[in-house]
Motif scaffolding. Sequence first.
Motif, PDB file in Angstrom:
ATOM      1  N   THR A 106      -7.869   0.770   1.771  1.00  7.87           N
ATOM      2  CA  THR A 106      -7.960   1.973   2.598  1.00  7.87           C
ATOM      3  C   THR A 106      -6.596   2.599   2.830  1.00  7.87           C
ATOM      4  O   THR A 106      -6.432   3.823   2.730  1.00  7.87           O
ATOM      5  CB  THR A 106      -8.616   1.633   3.946  1.00  7.87           C
ATOM      6  N   LEU A 149      -5.259   6.302   1.693  1.00  8.61           N
ATOM      7  CA  LEU A 149      -4.810   7.189   2.761  1.00  8.61           C
ATOM      8  C   LEU A 149      -3.401   7.693   2.490  1.00  8.61           C
ATOM      9  O   LEU A 149      -3.107   8.885   2.664  1.00  8.61           O
ATOM     10  CB  LEU A 149      -4.861   6.455   4.105  1.00  8.61           C
ATOM     11  N   TYR A 175     -12.085  -3.125  -2.451  1.00  5.51           N
ATOM     12  CA  TYR A 175     -12.688  -2.613  -1.220  1.00  5.51           C
ATOM     13  C   TYR A 175     -14.172  -2.973  -1.125  1.00  5.51           C
ATOM     14  O   TYR A 175     -14.699  -3.181  -0.025  1.00  5.51           O
ATOM     15  CB  TYR A 175     -12.513  -1.101  -1.165  1.00  5.51           C
ATOM     16  N   SER A 182       0.808  -1.219   0.000  1.00  9.24           N
ATOM     17  CA  SER A 182       0.000   0.000   0.000  1.00  9.24           C
ATOM     18  C   SER A 182       0.839   1.266   0.000  1.00  9.24           C
ATOM     19  O   SER A 182       0.505   2.235  -0.705  1.00  9.24           O
ATOM     20  CB  SER A 182      -0.931   0.004   1.219  1.00  9.24           C
TER      21      SER A 182
END
Length: 367
Positions: free
Chosen positions: A243, A247, A179, A152
């Motif tokens: 997520t 972010l 997601y 990520s």
Amino acid sequence: MFAYVIRRLLLLIPTLLGILTVNFFIIQVMPGGPVEQMLARLAGNASDATERFSGGGNNGETLSNQSNNQSANSKYRGARGLSPELIAEIEKMYGMDQPIHIRFGKMLKNYLVFDFGNSFYQDRKVIDLVLDKMPVSISLGLWTTLLVYTISIPLGITKAVRDGSRFDSVTSTIITVGYAIPVFLFALLLIIIFAGGRYLTWFPLRGLVSEGWDDFSMWHQIIDYLWHMVLPITASVVAGFATLTLLTKNSFIDQIGLQYVMTARSKGLSESRVLYGHVFRNAMLIVIAGFPSAFISILFTGAIFIEMLFSLDGLGLLGYQAAISRDYPIMFASLYFFSLLGLLISIISDLTYALVDPRIDFESREV
């Protein structure tokens, strides 16, 4: 920094006390406790739930008559037809013969010395059960967390640098789809395709290791373990990386447009030096802040579905079974363990703040 850590460690005590207190009294007043479940089994009422929906049989009339004659003498709905002596013996067996405040005081006293008692139904010490299940959940949680952050963070940085490009659009579509798919549904899809036998049988269907694993050579044990972990970890990673990627991207985009980044570029610094030498430490603070909750979520909530679907005997499955059967010692021990682990990880997260950005000074903060 040392004084700050000491203050945070001292705050663990009232925090854990508050968590245990609220959950203890909520769970104790809920119906369907271990005494009620045992009484229902003894009275033969445990299997009558389906008959109530179907409306069939004469048992409903019989039970209704028993309820009218005997339930008034007992505080338990499942006590119909059972002697008061037997009910008192069952209450004593589960420790329910004492007032609630005495039970709560005993629990706190035992928890101070990490004495979690024995399971109501498995006839083993809770601490032994937790230690037996812990390697499975820790293994699943650590591998998932490591891969989620490894994928990520670089992906989020790349998306921030190439914001608006075709790469950003394609990866955003993939992330959105990942997601949107629930973790249990994606896990089922992996099982059907790669382990169900209908299409492919590349990976094992269940378990952490194969039978006879202890007799394998060291390298064979490692390969067999990794072979069994591919599908569970893949399902967990796909559910968790979306997520964190977004972010990271948004955090870097916010920092890239600031004045100090423009100043660094005007001095002739390379793009990698600007990103990883200046932007990284500021942009990663919000990512580090979410690590404790992310790790606990992966370790417990997400692991419940994964452990159930892949027959992994870990803490998530143990806590779920304890909640269903109202095995209070295991329920409160799991709550205590995960609360303590989350609080300790939050302290480690704060220490990581100072390592990423030495300008942060926790000594001046009032905790």
